[in-house]
Scaffold this motif. Structure first.
Motif, PDB file in Angstrom:
ATOM      1  N   VAL A   1       0.714  -1.446   0.345  1.00  0.00           N
ATOM      2  CA  VAL A   1      -0.225   0.358   0.581  1.00  0.00           C
ATOM      3  C   VAL A   1       1.061   1.212  -0.156  1.00  0.00           C
ATOM      4  CG1 VAL A   1      -1.574   1.207   1.440  1.00  0.00           C
ATOM      5  CG2 VAL A   1      -2.039  -0.774   1.706  1.00  0.00           C
ATOM      6  N   SER A   2       1.873   1.302   1.348  1.00  0.00           N
ATOM      7  CA  SER A   2       2.934   2.479   1.136  1.00  0.00           C
ATOM      8  C   SER A   2       3.072   2.993  -0.602  1.00  0.00           C
ATOM      9  CB  SER A   2       3.591   2.691   1.497  1.00  0.00           C
ATOM     10  OG  SER A   2       5.025   3.294   1.689  1.00  0.00           O
ATOM     11  N   GLU A   3       3.854   1.625  -0.947  1.00  0.00           N
ATOM     12  CA  GLU A   3       4.432   1.493  -2.694  1.00  0.00           C
ATOM     13  C   GLU A   3       3.188   2.476  -3.559  1.00  0.00           C
ATOM     14  OE1 GLU A   3       6.183  -2.239  -3.464  1.00  0.00           O
ATOM     15  OE2 GLU A   3       7.964  -1.674  -1.691  1.00  0.00           O
ATOM     16  N   ALA A   4       2.847   1.834  -3.504  1.00  0.00           N
ATOM     17  CA  ALA A   4       1.128   2.166  -4.858  1.00  0.00           C
ATOM     18  C   ALA A   4       1.036   3.730  -4.050  1.00  0.00           C
ATOM     19  CB  ALA A   4      -0.001   1.013  -4.526  1.00  0.00           C
ATOM     20  N   THR A   5       0.749   3.820  -2.624  1.00  0.00           N
ATOM     21  CA  THR A   5       0.928   5.601  -2.496  1.00  0.00           C
ATOM     22  C   THR A   5       1.761   6.352  -2.984  1.00  0.00           C
ATOM     23  OG1 THR A   5      -0.950   4.517  -0.569  1.00  0.00           O
ATOM     24  CG2 THR A   5       0.191   7.008  -1.003  1.00  0.00           C
ATOM     25  N   GLU A   6       3.158   5.572  -2.602  1.00  0.00           N
ATOM     26  CA  GLU A   6       3.818   6.988  -3.317  1.00  0.00           C
ATOM     27  C   GLU A   6       3.529   6.947  -5.135  1.00  0.00           C
ATOM     28  OE1 GLU A   6       6.965   9.447  -2.538  1.00  0.00           O
ATOM     29  OE2 GLU A   6       5.430   8.235  -0.730  1.00  0.00           O
ATOM     30  N   ALA A   7       3.175   5.611  -5.412  1.00  0.00           N
ATOM     31  CA  ALA A   7       3.462   6.052  -6.779  1.00  0.00           C
ATOM     32  C   ALA A   7       2.753   7.335  -7.636  1.00  0.00           C
ATOM     33  CB  ALA A   7       3.108   4.775  -7.661  1.00  0.00           C
ATOM     34  N   GLN A   8       1.163   6.989  -6.255  1.00  0.00           N
ATOM     35  CA  GLN A   8      -0.224   7.478  -7.117  1.00  0.00           C
ATOM     36  C   GLN A   8       0.560   9.247  -7.126  1.00  0.00           C
ATOM     37  OE1 GLN A   8      -3.377   5.778  -4.703  1.00  0.00           O
ATOM     38  NE2 GLN A   8      -3.116   4.642  -6.335  1.00  0.00           N
ATOM     39  N   LYS A   9       1.703   9.037  -5.765  1.00  0.00           N
ATOM     40  CA  LYS A   9       1.609  10.580  -5.185  1.00  0.00           C
ATOM     41  C   LYS A   9       2.281  11.464  -6.605  1.00  0.00           C
ATOM     42  CE  LYS A   9       1.308  10.521  -0.314  1.00  0.00           C
ATOM     43  NZ  LYS A   9       1.967  10.325   1.077  1.00  0.00           N
ATOM     44  N   LEU A  10       3.522  10.833  -6.575  1.00  0.00           N
ATOM     45  CA  LEU A  10       4.322  10.761  -8.307  1.00  0.00           C
ATOM     46  C   LEU A  10       3.841  11.583  -9.403  1.00  0.00           C
ATOM     47  CD1 LEU A  10       7.257   8.768  -7.124  1.00  0.00           C
ATOM     48  CD2 LEU A  10       7.403  10.906  -6.301  1.00  0.00           C
ATOM     49  N   GLU A  11       2.341  10.023  -9.909  1.00  0.00           N
ATOM     50  CA  GLU A  11       2.516  10.027 -10.815  1.00  0.00           C
ATOM     51  C   GLU A  11       1.539  11.338 -11.111  1.00  0.00           C
ATOM     52  OE1 GLU A  11       0.448  10.200 -14.423  1.00  0.00           O
ATOM     53  OE2 GLU A  11       2.882   8.862 -13.550  1.00  0.00           O
ATOM     54  N   LEU A  12       0.523  12.263  -9.291  1.00  0.00           N
ATOM     55  CA  LEU A  12      -0.498  12.539  -9.927  1.00  0.00           C
ATOM     56  C   LEU A  12       0.204  14.337  -9.739  1.00  0.00           C
ATOM     57  CD1 LEU A  12      -3.510  14.295  -8.966  1.00  0.00           C
ATOM     58  CD2 LEU A  12      -2.270  13.980  -6.775  1.00  0.00           C
ATOM     59  N   THR A  13       1.653  14.070  -8.930  1.00  0.00           N
ATOM     60  CA  THR A  13       2.539  16.198  -9.529  1.00  0.00           C
ATOM     61  C   THR A  13       2.911  15.503 -10.481  1.00  0.00           C
ATOM     62  OG1 THR A  13       3.395  15.022  -7.142  1.00  0.00           O
ATOM     63  CG2 THR A  13       5.000  16.440  -8.186  1.00  0.00           C
ATOM     64  N   ARG A  14       3.408  14.859 -11.026  1.00  0.00           N
ATOM     65  CA  ARG A  14       3.993  14.703 -12.961  1.00  0.00           C
ATOM     66  C   ARG A  14       2.965  15.245 -13.452  1.00  0.00           C
ATOM     67  NH1 ARG A  14       3.286  12.865 -16.958  1.00  0.00           N
ATOM     68  NH2 ARG A  14       1.541  11.282 -16.791  1.00  0.00           N
ATOM     69  N   MET A  15       1.708  14.867 -13.622  1.00  0.00           N
ATOM     70  CA  MET A  15       0.499  14.934 -13.939  1.00  0.00           C
ATOM     71  C   MET A  15      -0.077  17.112 -13.851  1.00  0.00           C
ATOM     72  SD  MET A  15      -3.003  12.836 -14.162  1.00  0.00           S
ATOM     73  CE  MET A  15      -3.343  13.395 -12.753  1.00  0.00           C
ATOM     74  N   LEU A  16       0.226  17.208 -12.663  1.00  0.00           N
ATOM     75  CA  LEU A  16      -0.329  18.573 -11.967  1.00  0.00           C
ATOM     76  C   LEU A  16       0.836  19.612 -12.639  1.00  0.00           C
ATOM     77  CD1 LEU A  16      -2.122  18.024  -8.526  1.00  0.00           C
ATOM     78  CD2 LEU A  16      -3.108  18.482 -11.479  1.00  0.00           C
ATOM     79  N   SER A  17       2.247  18.983 -12.328  1.00  0.00           N
ATOM     80  CA  SER A  17       2.978  20.406 -13.147  1.00  0.00           C
ATOM     81  C   SER A  17       3.362  19.699 -14.181  1.00  0.00           C
ATOM     82  CB  SER A  17       4.475  19.424 -12.332  1.00  0.00           C
ATOM     83  OG  SER A  17       4.920  18.624 -12.903  1.00  0.00           O
ATOM     84  N   SER A  18       2.450  19.298 -15.261  1.00  0.00           N
ATOM     85  CA  SER A  18       2.672  19.004 -16.895  1.00  0.00           C
ATOM     86  C   SER A  18       1.962  20.896 -17.567  1.00  0.00           C
ATOM     87  CB  SER A  18       2.549  18.079 -17.430  1.00  0.00           C
ATOM     88  OG  SER A  18       0.784  17.340 -17.299  1.00  0.00           O
ATOM     89  N   GLU A  19       2.414  20.958 -18.844  1.00  0.00           N
ATOM     90  CA  GLU A  19       2.160  21.801 -19.372  1.00  0.00           C
ATOM     91  C   GLU A  19       1.616  21.586 -20.392  1.00  0.00           C
ATOM     92  OE1 GLU A  19       5.631  24.292 -20.146  1.00  0.00           O
ATOM     93  OE2 GLU A  19       5.838  24.592 -17.432  1.00  0.00           O
ATOM     94  N   ASP A  20       1.214  20.076 -20.415  1.00  0.00           N
ATOM     95  CA  ASP A  20       0.353  19.895 -21.758  1.00  0.00           C
ATOM     96  C   ASP A  20      -1.052  19.542 -21.196  1.00  0.00           C
ATOM     97  OD1 ASP A  20       0.242  17.637 -20.497  1.00  0.00           O
ATOM     98  OD2 ASP A  20       2.187  16.303 -21.414  1.00  0.00           O
TER      99      ASP A  20
END
Length: 444
Positions: A137-156
């Protein structure tokens, strides 16, 4: 389980908890009941997750067998037996039947299964199922955080906030553009008003300059209004009555405060004027110190400073009874001192002359102009006009001195003053009207 043709061990006769037979590489469990809350909960949880109960029990036995084979089986079994014996006393409270089964029917296979389940699925083990679940669960949560951060910081277009950011940026730009247009419009408006004020100041300067060229003005300014001498009243009362008449015509409020303690209990200050209080909230205060005897300069300044503090006033005017009562020590009439003090001499019997009115109006303009600037309103033109008025009022002393030795020119001076006086009063009226207009615009 499927039937076996190999020789089988005989079933344990009359076993209350079931039978267990080892047939080759297989175990055959018949009607075996395991009383363990954790084992039962594990089977139910995995069944709800889609795994067959038999598969779960099989896995538990296989894992337990490997652990027992890898460790000191005898020591583990003794420890489990001791633990079960200690737990037996607690189980007896649950009923006689359960206590009898735990005391006489626990076999080695049951002990091994119980120990293996406890070791394999205990929450305190690093390799337990619970620990593995937490890690996953911890690994999945961390992966989701990284993906959400990448998605919200993208300019496309993958950023779900890109549309909101675009609309917000557009709204900010439009707001800034409207603000620039509004500021430009206000600057143009203020420029027009400033030019009009400058024209009024120029006209006032011209009129006052003409006044300085005329001798005999002091005699006209010192003429008493037809109010008559107030017999039986003190000089202080007569001056206050004159101040009150001026205040009423201008929408101000005048109060006799000579007998009323002010800040700190001080009674300094004889009359207090609240500017604009007759029509709304006060815009400032002028305090009048009234003296019918001559003071020296230190004493006069102490009286005015004390009146300013006691009455919380913005400007102080010392009103004295005639030229002979002007304070000693190079103090001059109608000359502003320290930006908030003025001395004016009036007729002791008829103080309601032009000199008192001009001092009143000048002090009012000084206070109003200071308040306008402090409030952030463009009062540069008003301050310039006040400075011009201050310079001209200073010339009042020269005119008055010249009149003393120019008796032959009185008639000519009177005629000139009668011509110029309305223009001077009109100019002062326009300045005060400009300030009033500024107050109305600010209120709107």
């Amino acid at each position: 389980m499927e039937a076996s043709e190999k020789p089988q061990l005989p079933l344990e006769p009359d076993s209350p908890i079931g039978a267990v037979r080892a047939i080759g590489d297989r175990l055959v469990i018949d009607s075996l009941t395991v009383h363990d809350e954790r084992a039962a909960a594990l089977v139910r949880e995995r069944q709800e997750a889609g795994q067959e109960p038999a598969r779960t029990v099989t896995d538990a036995i296989e894992i337990g067998a490997r652990v027992l084979d890898r460790e000191d089986t005898a020591a583990e079994v003794d420890w489990v037996r001791a633990e079960l014996e200690r737990a037996q006393s607690g189980f007896e409270r649950r009923g006689a039947e359960l206590s009898e089964r735990l005391a006489t029917g626990i076999e080695k296979g049951n002990d091994a299964l119980t120990q293996q389940i406890s070791d394999a699925f205990g929450a305190d083990r690093n390799d337990s199922v619970q620990s593995q679940i937490r890690a996953i669960v911890s690994e999945a949560t961390e992966a989701q955080k990284l993906e959400l951060t990448r998605m919200l910081s993208s300019e496309d277009g993958s950023n779900p906030l890109s549309a909101v950011q675009s609309r917000l940026a557009k709204a900010i730009l439009e707001s800034e553009e409207r603000h620039r247009h509004e500021m430009a419009r206000l600057r143009e408006s203020h420029t027009g008003e400033s030019r009009a004020m400058q024209a009024q100041v120029a006209e006032l300067k011209e009129n006052l300059a003409r006044l300085l060229d005329k001798q005999g003005a002091d005699q006209v300014l010192a003429e008493a209004e037809e109010a008559g001498t107030r017999k039986g009243r003190s000089f202080e009362e007569r001056v206050h009555a004159a101040i009150e008449r001026i205040a009423v015509t201008r929408g101000d409020c005048a109060h006799p405060v000579g007998d009323v303690p002010g800040a700190g209990g001080s009674k300094k200050g004889d009359s207090l004027v609240e500017l604009g209080a007759g029509e709304g909230s006060s815009l400032g205060r002028i305090v009048f110190e009234i003296k019918d005897s001559q003071l020296n300069k230190p004493k006069a300044w102490a009286e005015m400073n004390g009146a300013l503090e006691a009455r919380n006033a913005d400007y102080a005017i010392l009103v004295v009874a005639g030229d002979d009562a002007i304070p000693t020590g190079n103090v001059e009439e109608m000359l502003e001192y320290q930006g908030n003090k003025l001395v004016v001499a009036v007729d002791p019997d008829q103080p309601n002359g032009r000199a008192l009115e001009l001092a009143y109006r000048y002090a009012s303009l000084r206070v109003r102009a200071s308040r306008e600037v402090a409030a952030g309103v463009d009062g540069a033109s008003v301050l310039a006009a006040v400075a011009e008025a201050r310079d001209v009022i200073a010339g009042f002393r020269t005119v008055k001195s010249a009149l003393t030795s120019a008796t032959n020119n009185v008639a000519r001076a009177r005629t000139g003053v009668e011509t110029i006086e309305p223009a001077l009063i009109d100019s002062l009226d326009r300045i005060e009207g400009a300030i009033a207009d500024g107050d109305e615009r600010k209120a709107r």
